[in-house]
Design an enzyme around this catalytic site. Sequence first.
Site, mmCIF file in Angstrom:
data_model
loop_
_atom_site.group_PDB
_atom_site.id
_atom_site.type_symbol
_atom_site.label_atom_id
_atom_site.label_comp_id
_atom_site.label_asym_id
_atom_site.label_seq_id
_atom_site.Cartn_x
_atom_site.Cartn_y
_atom_site.Cartn_z
ATOM 1 N N GLU A 186 8.109 3.567 -0.599
ATOM 2 C CA GLU A 186 8.759 2.186 -1.050
ATOM 3 C C GLU A 186 8.154 1.528 -2.175
ATOM 4 O O GLU A 186 7.130 1.949 -2.776
ATOM 5 C CB GLU A 186 8.657 1.326 0.332
ATOM 6 C CG GLU A 186 7.148 1.241 1.132
ATOM 7 C CD GLU A 186 5.916 0.976 0.170
ATOM 8 O OE1 GLU A 186 6.323 -0.044 -0.640
ATOM 9 O OE2 GLU A 186 4.937 1.696 0.448
ATOM 10 N N GLU A 329 4.822 3.767 -2.369
ATOM 11 C CA GLU A 329 5.226 4.887 -3.241
ATOM 12 C C GLU A 329 5.358 6.116 -2.650
ATOM 13 O O GLU A 329 6.219 6.937 -2.969
ATOM 14 C CB GLU A 329 4.977 5.325 -4.888
ATOM 15 C CG GLU A 329 4.904 4.041 -5.561
ATOM 16 C CD GLU A 329 4.179 4.218 -6.927
ATOM 17 O OE1 GLU A 329 3.961 5.526 -7.126
ATOM 18 O OE2 GLU A 329 3.794 3.247 -7.474
#
Length: 362
Positions: A186, A329
């Site tokens: 994310e 991430e």
Amino acid sequence: MSLPLQPDLAALIAAVQPADAAAIQAARERQAQLTKPAGALGDLEELAVRLAGVFGCARPDPRGVVVLVAAGDHGVAAGGVSAYPPEVTPAMVANFLADTPAGPGGAAVNAIARTVGARVYVMDAGVNADLPDHPALVRAARRRGTHDLRFRAAMSRPEAEALILAGAALARRAVEEGADLLIPGEMGIGNTTPAAALTARLLNLDPQVVTGRGTGVDDVTLRRKVEAVREALDRQGSDPADPLGVLADLGGFEIAAMLGMMLQAAALRRAVILDGFVEGSAALVGVALAPHLRDFLFPAGECAEVGHAAQLAHLGLKPLFRLGLRLGEGTGGVLAAPLLLSAAATLREMRTFAEAGVPGGE
């Protein structure tokens, strides 16, 4: 009380079945006969057995590793809960997609993924900006950022369901293109605040216990962040008995998308590597909706966020490492992928005492 689900989502949840018990038993029996002292490979042994259950084979052979990075913005960022402005979210999406001398993508997750041979997919789940066209960008946004969860529900139930299904669609595509290990990731400035709110609501914990520094905020900003989570909970906009309602009330578009990725991966009997705290909040919702999802979740490391340990304890999952990561991430998940691949390789490729003609296997 849980409300009815959209039919496609209900079908997806129903498709999440338990890990293969027969494969797990066969893997344990094979594990006991491999040419090594019992327990000599430590936690890799249990990882290998769990992977056998996921893939339905005593000698699992997972190959493709993918990271599915969902990006979205958050209305609560206006409350000063992050050390960085919301403009960083679209800038980082551009960085994930940038051409660099080393290859596609200039972010940490891209660099680590290249190192281990993983592929990175990028989804716009609700970024509050005009993103340029790019062949590698998956567009799934229904709206530009969530509402401010301090004052109202972050999203509607239909929006939450739509993003879950969009995440599921991307996971299906990744599996069709060869993925066996899927890493939801994310990007979204302020997203540890909704993750903390989800965790506090679902685990019935005080905001102070589960709200951390996220991007490394100072003490003043941390107090503001804890208060934002408390305000959101005090609205009493959702009931833990209705997990989808909690997600819509307190979550984020990228969290919903990651939930869909997890559910679809499990439904297709693939392994999901959990990165960190934000991913953990999606997993809490997922296991509340589909308890068997837990069989397919493999946590990477325990991250620096204070609430992550509570998430893992509730899920009954043991982290593989503690590196103090807080980037997101999917970076931690990519670092864990070689450990899972190696665990499977030991079960698949090592010989038993009988196969090797080595005494001592009885």
